[in-house]
Design a protein around this motif. Structure first.
Motif, PDB file in Angstrom:
ATOM      1  N   GLU A 218      48.315  35.604  30.580  1.00  0.00           N
ATOM      2  CA  GLU A 218      49.726  35.311  30.835  1.00  0.00           C
ATOM      3  C   GLU A 218      50.631  35.735  29.686  1.00  0.00           C
ATOM      4  N   PHE A 225      52.164  40.493  32.130  1.00  0.00           N
ATOM      5  CA  PHE A 225      51.710  39.631  33.220  1.00  0.00           C
ATOM      6  C   PHE A 225      52.693  39.576  34.392  1.00  0.00           C
ATOM      7  N   LYS A 226      53.978  39.378  34.120  1.00  0.00           N
ATOM      8  CA  LYS A 226      54.932  39.102  35.198  1.00  0.00           C
ATOM      9  C   LYS A 226      55.025  40.211  36.240  1.00  0.00           C
ATOM     10  N   ASP A 229      51.779  40.090  38.262  1.00  0.00           N
ATOM     11  CA  ASP A 229      51.730  38.910  39.120  1.00  0.00           C
ATOM     12  C   ASP A 229      52.610  39.104  40.355  1.00  0.00           C
ATOM     13  N   LEU A 244      44.811  37.212  42.132  1.00  0.00           N
ATOM     14  CA  LEU A 244      45.059  37.332  40.701  1.00  0.00           C
ATOM     15  C   LEU A 244      44.672  36.030  40.027  1.00  0.00           C
ATOM     16  N   SER A 246      45.065  34.264  36.474  1.00  0.00           N
ATOM     17  CA  SER A 246      45.736  34.362  35.185  1.00  0.00           C
ATOM     18  C   SER A 246      44.998  33.533  34.143  1.00  0.00           C
TER      19      SER A 246
END
Length: 275
Positions: A218, A225-226, A229, A244, A246
């Protein structure tokens, strides 16, 4: 519909391997390791593969391993420990493994920096993945319908480019695709890179029939990550068999991540280390 080698089973195996400490696992005395050559489907590259197979000639499931942007070998020409450790851990569990060296045959070192070499790798490596698949499917000791694709960083992004329904690497005549795919902290894990003009996919329409698991930190400072995701969530929302997982840990190219949060207790961060 149940699958003999479901993505849930593969997740369990991978996490169990990590908790056991993959780097400490030695190859059983009966396991065979060999260097092999096979063609990339780019039509120009004779790839180098590091093949590990358990004892016996009975057909077994297999895994293709794709390295990150640092290449497969260190400055002394030795395979980075991460990839050898996973190949050995998989061999212990009865899997044939093929680590694909995409850099050395092309005369390349690291391709982490933006430039023509990096663009070449993104363009050509999906063809390496399918060259590896076809090589394994031609071996009598491999079950041709039970071959997985696994990649790290750049190799993880290559997995995404490879398995989508409009893959830039998959041959039109392929009879049996990868059974599942696993991507560790993948590069180009965002819709902007997985669609035109970089691929044959229209924006917001990436699809796959190959079950996919993505593992990413994360707080990753190298592969964000964002965007990943959001990309995987959107693909899952369109009905694709993707997941996914995390990991709440800091991951950088130069440090080995550590996990102390309660949600990390059952996941060793070796599942998200570099290169």
């Amino acid at each position: 519909m149940s699958r003999p080698w479901s993505i849930i089973g593969l997740v369990w195996f991978m996490l169990a391997t990590a908790m056991a400490g993959a780097a400490a696992i030695a190859v059983p005395a009966a396991a065979a390791e060999a260097i092999v050559n096979f063609p990339s489907l780019d039509g120009a590259t004779d790839l180098i593969g590091h093949l590990t197979r358990p004892e016996g000639d009975a057909p077994r499931p297999a895994v293709v391993l794709m390295h990150g942007c640092s290449g497969l070998n260190d400055k002394k020409g030795r395979i980075f420990g991460l990839y050898r450790a996973w190949a050995r851990a998989l061999a212990v569990q009865g899997y044939v493994t093929l680590i694909v060296d995409s850099a050395t045959p092309r005369g390349l070192g690291q391709t982490c920096s933006r430039g023509p070499d990096a663009r070449r790798m993104w363009r050509d490596r999906p063809k390496d993945a399918y060259g590896a698949l076809q090589y394994l499917q031609g071996q009598p000791f491999v079950k041709p319908d039970r071959i997985a694709l696994m990649g790290w960083s750049q190799g993880g992004g290559v997995a995404l480019l490879s398995i989508n329904d409009k893959s830039i690497g998959r041959p039109a005549t392929l009879a049996q695709d990868f059974r599942v795919a696993v991507s560790f902290h993948p590069g180009v894990c965002a819709d902007i890179y997985q669609s035109r003009p970089y691929t044959n996919v229209e924006p917001d329409s990436w699809t796959t029939r190959v079950p996919l698991l993505v593992l990413i930190g994360e707080a990753d400072v190298w592969t964000p990550f964002k965007p990943c995701d959001a990309f995987i969530a959107a693909a899952k929302g369109r009905g694709n068999p993707v997941e996914l997982k995390s990991i709440p840990a800091r991951c950088t190219p130069s440090t080995r991540p550590t996990c102390r949060a309660p949600s990390c207790r059952n996941i060793r961060c070796t599942t998200a280390q570099f290169p």
